[in-house]
Motif scaffolding. Sequence first.
Motif, mmCIF file in Angstrom:
data_model
loop_
_atom_site.group_PDB
_atom_site.id
_atom_site.type_symbol
_atom_site.label_atom_id
_atom_site.label_comp_id
_atom_site.label_asym_id
_atom_site.label_seq_id
_atom_site.Cartn_x
_atom_site.Cartn_y
_atom_site.Cartn_z
ATOM 1 N N LEU A 248 0.832 -1.201 0.000
ATOM 2 C CA LEU A 248 0.000 0.000 0.000
ATOM 3 C C LEU A 248 0.865 1.249 0.000
ATOM 4 C CD1 LEU A 248 -2.851 -0.917 2.510
ATOM 5 C CD2 LEU A 248 -2.775 -1.231 0.033
ATOM 6 N N ASP A 249 1.952 1.224 0.791
ATOM 7 C CA ASP A 249 2.856 2.382 0.807
ATOM 8 C C ASP A 249 3.482 2.604 -0.566
ATOM 9 O OD1 ASP A 249 2.432 2.903 3.504
ATOM 10 O OD2 ASP A 249 4.061 1.588 4.147
ATOM 11 N N VAL A 250 3.869 1.524 -1.216
ATOM 12 C CA VAL A 250 4.479 1.631 -2.548
ATOM 13 C C VAL A 250 3.479 2.195 -3.557
ATOM 14 C CG1 VAL A 250 5.366 0.281 -4.494
ATOM 15 C CG2 VAL A 250 6.230 -0.137 -2.180
ATOM 16 N N LEU A 251 2.248 1.705 -3.508
ATOM 17 C CA LEU A 251 1.227 2.200 -4.435
ATOM 18 C C LEU A 251 0.924 3.676 -4.187
ATOM 19 C CD1 LEU A 251 -1.235 -0.843 -4.461
ATOM 20 C CD2 LEU A 251 0.323 -0.140 -6.286
ATOM 21 N N ARG A 252 0.870 4.070 -2.908
ATOM 22 C CA ARG A 252 0.669 5.490 -2.592
ATOM 23 C C ARG A 252 1.850 6.323 -3.092
ATOM 24 N NH1 ARG A 252 -2.078 3.926 2.327
ATOM 25 N NH2 ARG A 252 -0.054 3.554 3.299
ATOM 26 N N GLY A 253 3.061 5.809 -2.892
ATOM 27 C CA GLY A 253 4.251 6.523 -3.360
ATOM 28 C C GLY A 253 4.241 6.702 -4.869
ATOM 29 N N ALA A 254 3.846 5.656 -5.596
ATOM 30 C CA ALA A 254 3.777 5.755 -7.059
ATOM 31 C C ALA A 254 2.745 6.788 -7.487
ATOM 32 C CB ALA A 254 3.440 4.386 -7.657
ATOM 33 N N ALA A 255 1.591 6.793 -6.805
ATOM 34 C CA ALA A 255 0.559 7.779 -7.134
ATOM 35 C C ALA A 255 1.045 9.189 -6.841
ATOM 36 C CB ALA A 255 -0.711 7.478 -6.345
ATOM 37 N N LEU A 256 1.776 9.358 -5.739
ATOM 38 C CA LEU A 256 2.309 10.673 -5.396
ATOM 39 C C LEU A 256 3.307 11.171 -6.430
ATOM 40 C CD1 LEU A 256 2.792 10.402 -1.532
ATOM 41 C CD2 LEU A 256 1.481 12.163 -2.710
ATOM 42 N N LEU A 257 4.202 10.309 -6.877
ATOM 43 C CA LEU A 257 5.179 10.723 -7.886
ATOM 44 C C LEU A 257 4.493 11.102 -9.187
ATOM 45 C CD1 LEU A 257 8.185 8.274 -7.367
ATOM 46 C CD2 LEU A 257 7.874 10.594 -6.512
ATOM 47 N N ASN A 258 3.461 10.348 -9.561
ATOM 48 C CA ASN A 258 2.688 10.700 -10.753
ATOM 49 C C ASN A 258 2.021 12.054 -10.572
ATOM 50 O OD1 ASN A 258 2.163 8.700 -13.135
ATOM 51 N ND2 ASN A 258 2.486 7.409 -11.339
ATOM 52 N N MET A 259 1.484 12.305 -9.378
ATOM 53 C CA MET A 259 0.844 13.585 -9.099
ATOM 54 C C MET A 259 1.841 14.733 -9.182
ATOM 55 S SD MET A 259 -0.928 14.846 -5.558
ATOM 56 C CE MET A 259 0.709 14.933 -4.805
ATOM 57 N N LEU A 260 3.045 14.536 -8.632
ATOM 58 C CA LEU A 260 4.064 15.578 -8.688
ATOM 59 C C LEU A 260 4.404 15.927 -10.134
ATOM 60 C CD1 LEU A 260 6.533 14.364 -5.888
ATOM 61 C CD2 LEU A 260 4.812 16.151 -5.725
ATOM 62 N N ALA A 261 4.576 14.907 -10.962
ATOM 63 C CA ALA A 261 4.904 15.145 -12.366
ATOM 64 C C ALA A 261 3.751 15.846 -13.084
ATOM 65 C CB ALA A 261 5.234 13.820 -13.060
ATOM 66 N N TYR A 262 2.532 15.386 -12.819
ATOM 67 C CA TYR A 262 1.359 15.963 -13.481
ATOM 68 C C TYR A 262 1.185 17.431 -13.101
ATOM 69 C CZ TYR A 262 -3.431 16.388 -15.198
ATOM 70 O OH TYR A 262 -4.566 16.786 -15.876
ATOM 71 N N HIS A 263 1.301 17.731 -11.807
ATOM 72 C CA HIS A 263 1.100 19.109 -11.361
ATOM 73 C C HIS A 263 2.245 20.030 -11.773
ATOM 74 C CE1 HIS A 263 -2.040 18.084 -8.022
ATOM 75 N NE2 HIS A 263 -2.531 18.042 -9.249
ATOM 76 N N ILE B 205 -4.293 8.768 -11.327
ATOM 77 C CA ILE B 205 -3.832 9.369 -10.073
ATOM 78 C C ILE B 205 -5.007 9.501 -9.107
ATOM 79 C CG2 ILE B 205 -2.798 11.410 -9.020
ATOM 80 C CD1 ILE B 205 -1.434 11.931 -11.774
ATOM 81 N N CYS B 206 -6.138 10.028 -9.587
ATOM 82 C CA CYS B 206 -7.311 10.239 -8.734
ATOM 83 C C CYS B 206 -7.858 8.914 -8.205
ATOM 84 C CB CYS B 206 -8.414 10.946 -9.515
ATOM 85 S SG CYS B 206 -7.923 12.534 -10.188
ATOM 86 N N TRP B 207 -8.069 7.968 -9.114
ATOM 87 C CA TRP B 207 -8.646 6.681 -8.726
ATOM 88 C C TRP B 207 -7.768 5.985 -7.692
ATOM 89 C CZ3 TRP B 207 -12.016 3.155 -12.031
ATOM 90 C CH2 TRP B 207 -12.922 3.903 -12.794
ATOM 91 N N SER B 208 -6.465 5.977 -7.932
ATOM 92 C CA SER B 208 -5.577 5.246 -7.031
ATOM 93 C C SER B 208 -5.574 5.882 -5.647
ATOM 94 C CB SER B 208 -4.163 5.183 -7.606
ATOM 95 O OG SER B 208 -3.639 6.471 -7.866
ATOM 96 N N PHE B 209 -5.521 7.219 -5.581
ATOM 97 C CA PHE B 209 -5.533 7.892 -4.284
ATOM 98 C C PHE B 209 -6.809 7.592 -3.511
ATOM 99 C CE2 PHE B 209 -2.172 11.170 -5.283
ATOM 100 C CZ PHE B 209 -1.395 10.852 -4.189
ATOM 101 N N ILE B 210 -7.943 7.708 -4.182
ATOM 102 C CA ILE B 210 -9.226 7.570 -3.480
ATOM 103 C C ILE B 210 -9.477 6.126 -3.080
ATOM 104 C CG2 ILE B 210 -11.728 7.863 -3.736
ATOM 105 C CD1 ILE B 210 -11.011 10.294 -5.581
#
Length: 246
Positions: free
Chosen positions: A9-24, A54-59
Amino acid sequence: MTEKRLWLLDVLRGAALLNMLAYHALYDWVYVFGHTGGWYDIWSPGCHVWQQYICWSFILLSGYSFTLARRPLKNGLLVAGCAVVLTVVTAGFLPSESIWFGVLHLNAAAVLLSCLLRPLLEKCPAGAGLAACAVLFALTNQVQEGYLGFESLRLCPLPAAWYHTNLFWLGLPDLTKFSSADYFPLIPWLFLFWCGLFLARLWRPRAGRAPAALRPLACVGRHTLLVYMLHQPVIYGALWLWHTVC
């Protein structure tokens, strides 16, 4: 402590966060600082799929993590406070990018509602709950646009009168006077949050330490709220400095 965590779960959250950083970072570069986007266009299918991942994975992960929290009410109130700060800061310093009901507002509301409804949610069979919430999420995916349906599939329009009171937090905004740079109303996204909640009752990954190669990603994923609150000021500041100096 890391030996007891569900590291996947931590890894999946980390991947979503990195995607969010790049997107933003790309969003700020193109739409805030006015540079040419090239392939990056938020209206293109590719960017839309990226943003939705990014949205789906976070929620989903937020709903899953709700079942693991020792103090979910305290967590919900903390996130609610952060959401208020985000609204005040964006409305005060960057009005064109104001956030009135973004993913943090949704997360706080979903956690607090789930705390309130927990006895009922726990009585619902996990498989049936997951299936029902998935169907409801798909059917109400475009309620804020005025119809039932998923993405471009329009099943039926909804009464225009439902939107006149501008219940944007629920998913019934008056789009003639409401806008939010980040917008995640309760409908449909609460249903996706509950999908994660029910999924947690059906499947649980193994606890332990992440493989060495994934530990940096897991570390990022363990500090989701802190990274989320800091990422835009850091990205905006770095891009402003680059834009000013160069």
